[in-house]
Motif scaffolding. Structure first.
Motif, PDB file in Angstrom:
ATOM      1  N   TYR A 179       0.836  -1.212   0.000  1.00  0.00           N
ATOM      2  CA  TYR A 179       0.000   0.000   0.000  1.00  0.00           C
ATOM      3  C   TYR A 179       0.870   1.260   0.000  1.00  0.00           C
ATOM      4  CZ  TYR A 179      -4.436   2.474   1.085  1.00  0.00           C
ATOM      5  OH  TYR A 179      -5.553   3.267   1.047  1.00  0.00           O
ATOM      6  N   LEU A 180       1.880   1.280   0.883  1.00  0.00           N
ATOM      7  CA  LEU A 180       2.707   2.487   0.983  1.00  0.00           C
ATOM      8  C   LEU A 180       3.397   2.810  -0.346  1.00  0.00           C
ATOM      9  CD1 LEU A 180       3.810   4.763   2.806  1.00  0.00           C
ATOM     10  CD2 LEU A 180       5.685   3.227   3.454  1.00  0.00           C
ATOM     11  N   ALA A 181       3.718   1.749  -1.088  1.00  0.00           N
ATOM     12  CA  ALA A 181       4.433   1.941  -2.368  1.00  0.00           C
ATOM     13  C   ALA A 181       3.630   2.800  -3.339  1.00  0.00           C
ATOM     14  CB  ALA A 181       4.761   0.589  -2.982  1.00  0.00           C
ATOM     15  N   VAL A 182       2.301   2.804  -3.211  1.00  0.00           N
ATOM     16  CA  VAL A 182       1.482   3.636  -4.108  1.00  0.00           C
ATOM     17  C   VAL A 182       1.796   5.112  -3.837  1.00  0.00           C
ATOM     18  CG1 VAL A 182      -0.858   4.220  -4.858  1.00  0.00           C
ATOM     19  CG2 VAL A 182      -0.345   1.884  -4.064  1.00  0.00           C
ATOM     20  N   TYR A 183       1.850   5.502  -2.581  1.00  0.00           N
ATOM     21  CA  TYR A 183       2.161   6.897  -2.253  1.00  0.00           C
ATOM     22  C   TYR A 183       3.629   7.218  -2.559  1.00  0.00           C
ATOM     23  CZ  TYR A 183      -2.346   6.678   0.219  1.00  0.00           C
ATOM     24  OH  TYR A 183      -3.670   6.520   0.534  1.00  0.00           O
ATOM     25  N   GLU A 184       4.501   6.220  -2.356  1.00  0.00           N
ATOM     26  CA  GLU A 184       5.927   6.426  -2.664  1.00  0.00           C
ATOM     27  C   GLU A 184       6.118   6.662  -4.163  1.00  0.00           C
ATOM     28  OE1 GLU A 184       8.154   3.779   0.800  1.00  0.00           O
ATOM     29  OE2 GLU A 184       7.343   2.753  -0.952  1.00  0.00           O
ATOM     30  N   LYS A 185       5.375   5.906  -4.957  1.00  0.00           N
ATOM     31  CA  LYS A 185       5.503   6.000  -6.422  1.00  0.00           C
ATOM     32  C   LYS A 185       5.284   7.444  -6.891  1.00  0.00           C
ATOM     33  CE  LYS A 185       3.100   4.299 -10.525  1.00  0.00           C
ATOM     34  NZ  LYS A 185       2.058   3.387 -11.006  1.00  0.00           N
ATOM     35  N   TYR A 186       4.426   8.171  -6.176  1.00  0.00           N
ATOM     36  CA  TYR A 186       4.126   9.545  -6.596  1.00  0.00           C
ATOM     37  C   TYR A 186       4.875  10.595  -5.757  1.00  0.00           C
ATOM     38  CZ  TYR A 186       0.749   7.289  -9.563  1.00  0.00           C
ATOM     39  OH  TYR A 186       0.185   6.490 -10.528  1.00  0.00           O
TER      40      TYR A 186
END
Ligand code: GUN
Ligand code: ZN
Length: 457
Positions: free
Chosen positions: A253-260
């Motif tokens: 889940y955190l990777a989605v926010y990290e991606k942006y």
């Protein structure tokens, strides 16, 4: 210059009690008879009455007797447009949003509806002793304007921003990424760092955000790096699996926010119940915060946040606490402490790791630090609020440690007959307030040196 003195019994923090196991008092300060000198809304001097009063002659004194004075509470996660749907029956997160929340938040396009709610919202926060909040709005800019304007009128510190959602929400509620970008930009210009307002770029949650909406958030953060980012993360298992399915290129889940490019200082994600150890470690290393919302987590049946894990010194996650009104059923952060303590104990019912189990125990030191200085540190506003250090804004709450249900006064009388004389007595009274008391213990709430709330019997 307007100068005044507040005399009374003070309790605040200078450090994180989790860093002082067995010696938590080393993180706190206590003055049985103390004095706070306030100049133009800021703390000019603070300490023992005998010492501080010598430095200030002819001070206009307000004596708050039989009260415990603490820094104003910080609610790190609350939904302004859900104030009218507190205590909505019978649903868990994803259906609760559809059944109760979106139809209600849709009404916040109406300025009169939103403005009336903004007044009641702050009235309720103040009655619970909360002086600072990080708040969600609705998808309508009208709601953000109503909230910032009312906070400004009361001179209250607020972190907020327009809430972006363009998936899994009714079409008449959703905003388009273009509109979200344009309106957020306008609102940043109007409210960020104006008075006590701070702007948070606010994608509601990954499940509600298309890649285009997330790109709009990235662009806003790149163009306004000193803005906050506020969102939700890993609240329920259903939500986590849906996010994973819709973002197959992201490992978690955190990777989605990290991606942006959103995760770093001033990023906070509400809940984090189902975060993995690896996600906790990334939160810690990036200086991002999780906001623990105990009342909400129990009310919606979302799960038990792993406090002891998040506070592991090897990967200490910054933690604020939130009411999460209206999934939370109490405005008062005292209610959050009550339920947070019980979540810690429930975690310990099936935990083999003794050190983690110890960290799950919310002592009064850990609890009240969390809703004052700890919350301020997590949200990167500890240069402004959180304790009584000179230079900070004079936001504080005066607690009547005996007020509430009948059994509270009796319990507290067993600790001390009169005013607490030692830090241990005061901490014991505070534990009574958080576990047996409620917001009836909030006698007065002061903002920038002005009394904005006083309990009437
Ligand atoms: N996730 C996305 N929106 C919301 C909300 O309004 N409340 C809670 N508790 N979780 C959310
Ligand atoms: Zn929330």
């Amino acid at each position: 210059m307007a100068t005044l003195g507040i005399r009374g019994t003070f309790f605040d923090f200078v450090d994180d009690p989790w860093k002082h196991p067995g010696r938590e008092r080393d993180a706190a300060r206590f003055h049985a008879d103390g004095l706070m000198v306030i100049e133009d809304g800021r703390i000019a001097d603070f300490g023992a009455f005998d010492e501080v009063s010598r430095r200030h002659r002819a001070l206009e004194l307000t004596h708050l007797e039989d009260r415990l004075i603490l820094p104003g509470f910080i609610d790190g996660h609350v939904h302004f447009p859900q104030a009218r749907v507190v205590g909505a029956f019978g649903e868990q997160l994803l259906s609760w949003l559809q059944v109760w929340v979106f139809p209600e938040e849709l009404k916040y396009k109406d300025r009169a509806y939103a403005s009336e709610a903004a007044m009641r919202f702050f009235d309720n926060l103040l009655a619970g002793g909360t002086t600072t909040c990080q708040a969600f709005t609705s998808s309508s800019p009208v709601s953000a304007e109503a909230l910032f304007d009312e906070a400004r009128r009361r001179n209250m510190r607020l972190i907020s921003g327009l809430t972006g959602v363009d998936r899994h929400a009714p079409a008449d509620y959703a905003n388009t990424p273009e509109e979200f970008y344009r309106e957020s930009k306008r609102l940043i210009g109007r409210y960020h760092k104006q008075g006590r307002g701070l702007y948070a770029i606010t994608p509601r949650y990954a499940l509600g955000s298309s890649p285009e909406l997330m790109q709009a958030c990235r662009r806003l953060k790149q163009e306004h790096p000193d803005c906050w980012v506020n969102t939700h993360i890993s609240e329920t298992r259903d939500e986590v699996s849906a996010v994973r399915k819709e973002n197959p290129d992201c490992a978690d889940y955190l990777a989605v926010y990290e991606k942006y490019g959103l995760v770093g200082p001033r990023f906070s994600g509400g809940h984090g119940i189902w975060l993995s150890d690896d996600e906790f470690a990334r939160f810690a290393s990036r200086g991002a915060a999780v906001v623990f919302c105990p009342c909400s987590n129990l009310f919606l049946g979302s799960g038990l946040f792993r406090i002891g894990r998040a506070t592991d010194p090897r990967q200490r996650v910054r933690l604020a606490w939130g009411s999460d009104i209206g999934a939370g059923n109490r405005f008062s952060m005292l209610g959050a402490l009550d339920e947070g303590y019980k979540i810690g104990m429930l975690n310990n019912a099936s935990l083999a790791d003794a050190a983690e189990a110890e960290r799950n125990k919310i002592s009064p030191y850990r609890g009240f630090w969390s809703i004052t200085l700890g919350g301020a540190e997590a949200l990167y506003i500890d240069d402004l609020v959180g304790n009584f250090q000179a230079g900070k804004e004079a936001d504080f709450v005066a607690l009547d440690w005996k007020a509430g249900q009948k059994s509270l006064a009796w319990r507290q009388s067993l600790v001390t007959a009169g005013r607490p004389q030692t830090m241990e007595q005061a901490a014991d009274l505070l534990f009574g307030v958080m576990m047996v008391g409620d917001d009836r213990a909030v006698a007065e709430t002061w903002v920038m040196g002005q009394r904005l709330y006083r309990k009437t019997e």
